[in-house]
Design a protein around this motif. Structure first.
Motif, mmCIF file in Angstrom:
data_model
loop_
_atom_site.group_PDB
_atom_site.id
_atom_site.type_symbol
_atom_site.label_atom_id
_atom_site.label_comp_id
_atom_site.label_asym_id
_atom_site.label_seq_id
_atom_site.Cartn_x
_atom_site.Cartn_y
_atom_site.Cartn_z
ATOM 1 N N ILE A 245 1.006 -0.991 0.116
ATOM 2 C CA ILE A 245 -0.007 0.023 0.070
ATOM 3 C C ILE A 245 0.906 1.154 -0.231
ATOM 4 O O ILE A 245 1.965 1.247 0.312
ATOM 5 C CB ILE A 245 -1.003 0.234 1.012
ATOM 6 C CG1 ILE A 245 -2.142 0.922 0.995
ATOM 7 C CG2 ILE A 245 -0.288 0.010 2.520
ATOM 8 C CD1 ILE A 245 -3.243 0.837 2.054
ATOM 9 N N GLY A 246 0.217 2.423 -0.362
ATOM 10 C CA GLY A 246 1.006 3.434 -0.405
ATOM 11 C C GLY A 246 2.055 3.390 -1.512
ATOM 12 O O GLY A 246 1.975 2.963 -2.586
ATOM 13 N N GLY A 247 3.436 3.832 -1.094
ATOM 14 C CA GLY A 247 4.618 3.738 -1.857
ATOM 15 C C GLY A 247 4.894 2.358 -2.582
ATOM 16 O O GLY A 247 5.419 2.258 -3.305
ATOM 17 N N ASP B 166 9.385 13.011 5.607
ATOM 18 C CA ASP B 166 8.753 12.292 6.872
ATOM 19 C C ASP B 166 7.209 12.310 6.374
ATOM 20 O O ASP B 166 6.547 12.758 5.407
ATOM 21 C CB ASP B 166 9.105 12.958 8.031
ATOM 22 C CG ASP B 166 8.478 14.605 8.278
ATOM 23 O OD1 ASP B 166 7.876 14.741 7.431
ATOM 24 O OD2 ASP B 166 8.967 14.953 9.171
ATOM 25 N N GLN B 167 6.515 11.620 7.373
ATOM 26 C CA GLN B 167 5.171 11.429 7.099
ATOM 27 C C GLN B 167 4.342 11.554 8.288
ATOM 28 O O GLN B 167 3.581 10.339 8.477
ATOM 29 C CB GLN B 167 4.547 10.533 5.959
ATOM 30 C CG GLN B 167 5.242 9.125 6.257
ATOM 31 C CD GLN B 167 6.638 8.748 6.072
ATOM 32 O OE1 GLN B 167 7.076 9.197 4.887
ATOM 33 N NE2 GLN B 167 7.347 8.155 6.771
ATOM 34 N N TRP B 168 4.857 12.246 9.263
ATOM 35 C CA TRP B 168 4.028 12.067 10.432
ATOM 36 C C TRP B 168 2.587 12.114 10.584
ATOM 37 O O TRP B 168 1.766 11.396 11.502
ATOM 38 C CB TRP B 168 4.581 12.942 11.754
ATOM 39 C CG TRP B 168 6.238 12.702 11.805
ATOM 40 C CD1 TRP B 168 7.242 13.395 11.356
ATOM 41 C CD2 TRP B 168 6.726 11.389 12.372
ATOM 42 N NE1 TRP B 168 8.494 12.900 11.674
ATOM 43 C CE2 TRP B 168 8.263 11.732 12.375
ATOM 44 C CE3 TRP B 168 6.364 10.381 13.015
ATOM 45 C CZ2 TRP B 168 9.059 10.858 12.839
ATOM 46 C CZ3 TRP B 168 7.461 9.605 13.614
ATOM 47 C CH2 TRP B 168 8.420 9.804 13.541
ATOM 48 N N GLY C 149 12.833 6.389 0.763
ATOM 49 C CA GLY C 149 11.346 6.674 1.339
ATOM 50 C C GLY C 149 10.285 5.801 0.588
ATOM 51 O O GLY C 149 10.604 5.553 -0.555
ATOM 52 N N GLY C 150 9.601 5.524 1.230
ATOM 53 C CA GLY C 150 8.181 4.701 0.417
ATOM 54 C C GLY C 150 7.841 5.392 -0.819
ATOM 55 O O GLY C 150 7.905 4.528 -1.942
ATOM 56 N N ARG C 151 7.580 6.633 -0.945
ATOM 57 C CA ARG C 151 7.102 6.890 -2.136
ATOM 58 C C ARG C 151 8.205 7.430 -3.030
ATOM 59 O O ARG C 151 7.756 8.040 -4.371
ATOM 60 C CB ARG C 151 6.330 8.374 -1.886
ATOM 61 C CG ARG C 151 7.128 9.549 -0.785
ATOM 62 C CD ARG C 151 6.215 10.511 -0.310
ATOM 63 N NE ARG C 151 6.769 11.438 0.669
ATOM 64 C CZ ARG C 151 6.935 11.257 1.971
ATOM 65 N NH1 ARG C 151 6.429 10.188 2.458
ATOM 66 N NH2 ARG C 151 7.606 12.065 2.781
ATOM 67 N N GLY D 226 -4.117 8.598 12.712
ATOM 68 C CA GLY D 226 -5.217 7.930 12.349
ATOM 69 C C GLY D 226 -4.832 6.460 12.253
ATOM 70 O O GLY D 226 -5.821 5.469 12.764
ATOM 71 N N LYS D 227 -3.795 6.018 12.232
ATOM 72 C CA LYS D 227 -3.376 4.690 12.481
ATOM 73 C C LYS D 227 -3.569 4.152 13.904
ATOM 74 O O LYS D 227 -4.022 3.022 14.171
ATOM 75 C CB LYS D 227 -1.848 4.440 11.998
ATOM 76 C CG LYS D 227 -1.453 4.461 10.456
ATOM 77 C CD LYS D 227 -0.053 4.050 10.260
ATOM 78 C CE LYS D 227 0.423 4.305 8.710
ATOM 79 N NZ LYS D 227 1.739 4.191 8.792
ATOM 80 N N ALA D 228 -2.974 4.858 14.649
ATOM 81 C CA ALA D 228 -3.270 4.719 16.251
ATOM 82 C C ALA D 228 -4.661 4.801 16.496
ATOM 83 O O ALA D 228 -5.170 3.541 17.198
ATOM 84 C CB ALA D 228 -2.437 5.814 16.921
HETATM 85 O O1 F6P Z 1 1.049 5.385 6.126
HETATM 86 C C1 F6P Z 1 1.999 5.868 5.035
HETATM 87 C C2 F6P Z 1 3.172 5.122 4.588
HETATM 88 O O2 F6P Z 1 4.104 5.009 5.680
HETATM 89 C C3 F6P Z 1 3.645 5.381 3.287
HETATM 90 O O3 F6P Z 1 4.677 6.396 3.651
HETATM 91 C C4 F6P Z 1 4.111 4.239 2.837
HETATM 92 O O4 F6P Z 1 4.642 4.398 1.194
HETATM 93 C C5 F6P Z 1 2.951 3.287 3.168
HETATM 94 O O5 F6P Z 1 2.648 3.670 4.472
HETATM 95 C C6 F6P Z 1 3.375 1.977 3.191
HETATM 96 O O6 F6P Z 1 4.342 1.469 4.239
HETATM 97 P P1 F6P Z 1 5.062 0.065 3.952
HETATM 98 O O7 F6P Z 1 5.848 0.034 2.549
HETATM 99 O O8 F6P Z 1 6.189 0.209 5.318
HETATM 100 O O9 F6P Z 1 4.042 -0.979 4.217
#
Ligand code: F6P
Length: 548
Positions: free
Chosen positions: A157-159, A502-504, A272-274, A509-511
C-alpha cells in the motif's frame, strides 16, 4: 534538533521582491505577454534529458523567473541538492539520509553513506531481482505443484503499491502479456477477493511489498493471501516459499511471516516509501517488463538526476517547475495543480503523484519546528486527456479558481491507430491555447451570440499551463518523468524549508484505528470514550452488523 540556518522564507529578499512583482504581473494577461514578445513561445522553453518543457504559457515575465531563481539561491537550494546526493541526513525528523538517487546510479559510481559505498549493494539487489524475474518470466520458477507462474500479485500500500501499479500500467505495452499482474492494497476485502477470484493458486505468486513489514493493510492482506493459497494446497507450509516473496527493509519481520531468506529482496531505510518504485519495490515491474527495460527505466531516472544535480537553475526542468509551483501556490493563492497526461498508459500517474507530492510537502511546520505561516504543498490531481476534457475542464476554463496545469504529451503513439494520435495532440494544443488566450466578449458576439448569453460563452483565458513533451513513452522516459516530479517536489520543499521526507501526519489515524478495531470486534459491548459522534457511529455500526 536542527538549528535555524537561513532567514525565514517570508523575510528573504527575493520573496519580498516577488510580492511586489506579483502586483504588477498578476494584472497582465498572457495574451499581452505573447503580443509583446514574439519569440516567447520559443524562448521560455527548456530541453534536457530528452524532455522538452514549454513554460511560456505561465503568468510570468523574464523578471519573475530571475526572482524565483534568486529565491532558490537565497533558500540555499544548491546546498540542499548537494546534501541529498551526498547522503546527508536531510530527513531530520527521522534522522535519515535520502538516497533514492543511489538506486539508479551506474555500477561504477561511488556513493558513501556512513563510510560505505552503497552502490555495489544496490546493484547486487538489482542482479538478484533480475535473476528471479527471469526465472518467473521463462517459467523456470515453478509453483508448489510444478506449474509455472501465470499470475503475479503485488500486495502493498502507499509507496509499496502506487509506484508498482503506476509503472505496470504505464509500461504495459512493454510487458509480458502471458502473465497477469494484479495489485492488492486496500484493507477492504473486496480488493483481495476481486484480485484472486478467477486465479488458480497453483499458478499465482505473491510479492509482499512493505518497507516496514508492519503495515496493517499489507500484513492483513498478506495473511489472507497465505490462507487462500494454503486452503488450495493442502495447508502444506512448504508451499509458501514457492508462492511468496517479500520486498522489505525489515528482514526479521519477513522471516516471522515464514518466508525463506532467499526470497527476500531488500532495500534500505534511506529509501522513502514514495521514492521506492525503482528499488526492490519495483520487482513486479521488473517481472512485467524484464530486467533490461527496468534498467533502461533506471537510466532515465539517473539522467534526470544528473540534470537536476548539475544544470543551472534557470535551465533546470525540475527547478523551473518547482519554482512555478511556488509562484502559483504562494503568490496567486492557487490551491491545486492539475496533471493531465495525454497518454492513456499514464492513467495512474496522477494518483502516483498524489502520494509523491502531498505526503512529501503536506507539512505545516518548518525544519526548525516553527509554524510555516505560508502555504506549502498544493493538491495534485488529474486524469488523462482527453477524458478530463469531458468532465472537469469546465471548471479550469471558466471556474473562479486558478488551476495551473501540467500537460504531458508524447510525439509517437505506442499504438498508432488511424487519425487518433493527431486528434489527441490537437486536443492538447487546443486546451493550452484556450486556457491561455480564451475568447473575449467581442469575439463571442462576433459569432452571433446574443448579448444575454455572451457572458456564459466568454473564456477569460490567462490560465497557466506547462507542456512537457517527449518523443515516446518508454521505460526510460517514465524514469525521467518520475524523477522530474521527485525533484520538483524537492525544490518546493527546500524553499518552504520543510522536511519533504517524513510523514508523521499519517500516524494519528493509524493509532486510533488500532484502538477502535477491538471496539468493533468485541462481542461484549465496549465502554466507549470517544467523542459523541465517534461513539455513536461505532454503536450504530455494531448494531447494523448484528442485524445481519
Ligand atoms: O502510511 C503511510 C506510509 O508509511 C507511506 O509512507 C508508505 O509508502 C506506506 O505507508 C506503506 O508503508 P510500508 O511500505 O512500510 O508498508
Amino acid at each position: 534538533m536542527p538549528t535555524a540556518r537561513i532567514a525565514p522564507l517570508t523575510a528573504r529578499k527575493a520573496w519580498r521582491a516577488l510580492l511586489d512583482h506579483h502586483k504588477t504581473v498578476s494584472r497582465v494577461h498572457l495574451k499581452k505577454l505573447f503580443e509583446d514578445d514574439a519569440a516567447r513561445g520559443e524562448r521560455m522553453t527548456v530541453e534536457a534529458a530528452g524532455l522538452f518543457l514549454d513554460y511560456s504559457k505561465n503568468r510570468i515575465t523574464g523578471e519573475t523567473l530571475d526572482l524565483l531563481v534568486q529565491l532558490a539561491e537565497e533558500s540555499e537550494l544548491r546546498k540542499r541538492i548537494d546534501a541529498m546526493f551526498a547522503g546527508e541526513k536531510i530527513n531530520v525528523t527521522e534522522d535519515r539520509a535520502v538516497l533514492h538517487t543511489a538506486l539508479r546510479s551506474p555500477k561504477d559510481a561511488s556513493i558513501l553513506f556512513n563510510g560505505e559505498n552503497v552502490v555495489p549493494r544496490v546493484h547486487a539487489v538489482l542482479d538478484k531481482m533480475a535473476g528471479f524475474a527471469n526465472r518467473v518470466r521463462t517459467g523456470e520458477w515453478k509453483g508448489y505443484t510444478g506449474k509455472r507462474i501465470l499470475n503475479v500479485i503485488n500486495v502493498g500500500i502507499g509507496g509499496s503499491d502506487l509506484g508498482p501499479v503506476m509503472a505496470y500500467e504505464a509500461l504495459k505495452y512493454y510487458s509480458d502479456r502471458s502473465i497477469t499482474f494484479r495489485f492488492v492494497s486496500n484493507i477492504d476485502g473486496s480488493d483481495f477477493s476481486e484480485a484472486v477470484r478467477d486465479l488458480n493458486p497453483c499458478e499465482t505468486l505473491f510479492i509482499v511489498s512493505s518497507k516496514t513489514f508492519t503495515t496493517l493493510e499489507t500484513m492483513t492482506n498478506a495473511h489472507a493471501a497465505r490462507d487462500w493459497l494454503l486452503a488450495a494446497l493442502g495447508r502444506d507450509l512448504n508451499a509458501v516459499g514457492k508462492h511468496f516473496v517479500a520486498v522489505s527493509t525489515n528482514r526479521a519481520k519477513v522471516s516471522d511471516f515464514g518466508m525463506d531468506s532467499e526470497n527476500i529482496f531488500e532495500f534500505r531505510d534511506w529509501v522513502g516509501g514514495r521514492y521506492s518504485m525503482d528499488s526492490a519495490i519495483g520487482l513486479s515491474t521488473m517481472i512485467a517488463i524484464g530486467p533490461d527495460n527496468f534498467r533502461a527505466m533506471l537510466d532515465g531516472f539517473h539522467e534526470m538526476d544528473e540534470h537536476f544535480r548539475t544544470a543551472p537553475f534557470e535551465k533546470n526542468i525540475p527547478v523551473v517547475m518547482g519554482l512555478l509551483a511556488i509562484w502559483y501556490n504562494n503568490f496567486f493563492g492557487a490551491q491545486t495543480v492539475a496533471v493531465l497526461p495525454y497518454e492513456q498508459y499514464l492513467k495512474r500517474f496522477p494518483a502516483y503523484l498524489q502520494q509523491l507530492t502531498m505526503e512529501s510537502n503536506g507539512k505545516r511546520v518548518t525544519l526548525e519546528g516553527n509554524e510555516a505561516g505560508y502555504d506549502t504543498g498544493p493538491i495534485y490531481w488529474g486524469e488523462p486527456g482527453t477524458n478530463g476534457q469531458h468532465s472537469f475542464y469546465q471548471l479550469i476554463h471558466q471556474g473562479t479558481r486558478l488551476i495551473p496545469c501540467d500537460f504531458i504529451a508524447f510525439a509517437s503513439p505506442l499504438n498508432p491507430l488511424g487519425r487518433h494520435h493527431d486528434i489527441l495532440m490537437a486536443n492538447l494544443f487546443a486546451q493550452t491555447e484556450a486556457l491561455a488566450f480564451g475568447k473575449t466578449a467581442e469575439e463571442v458576439k462576433a459569432d452571433g451570440v446574443e448579448d444575454w448569453l455572451a457572458p456564459h460563452r466568454v473564456f477569460e483565458g490567462n490560465r497557466p499551463s506547462n507542456t512537457i513533451f517527449a518523443q515516446r513513452l518508454t521505460p526510460e522516459t517514465l524514469g525521467k518523468l518520475v524523477a522530474l516530479y521527485e525533484h520538483s517536489v524537492f525544490t518546493q520543499g527546500a524553499i518552504w524549508d520543510i522536511d519533504s521526507f517524513d510523514q508523521w501526519g499519517v500516524e494519528l489515524g493509524k493509532a486510533l484505528a488500532q484502538r477502535i478495531i477491538p471496539e468493533l470486534e468485541n462481542t461484549a459491548e465496549p465502554g466507549l470514550s470517544h467523542d459523541s459522534s465517534t461513539n455513536n457511529l461505532i454503536r450504530r455500526y455494531r448494531m447494523m452488523k448484528e442485524a445481519l
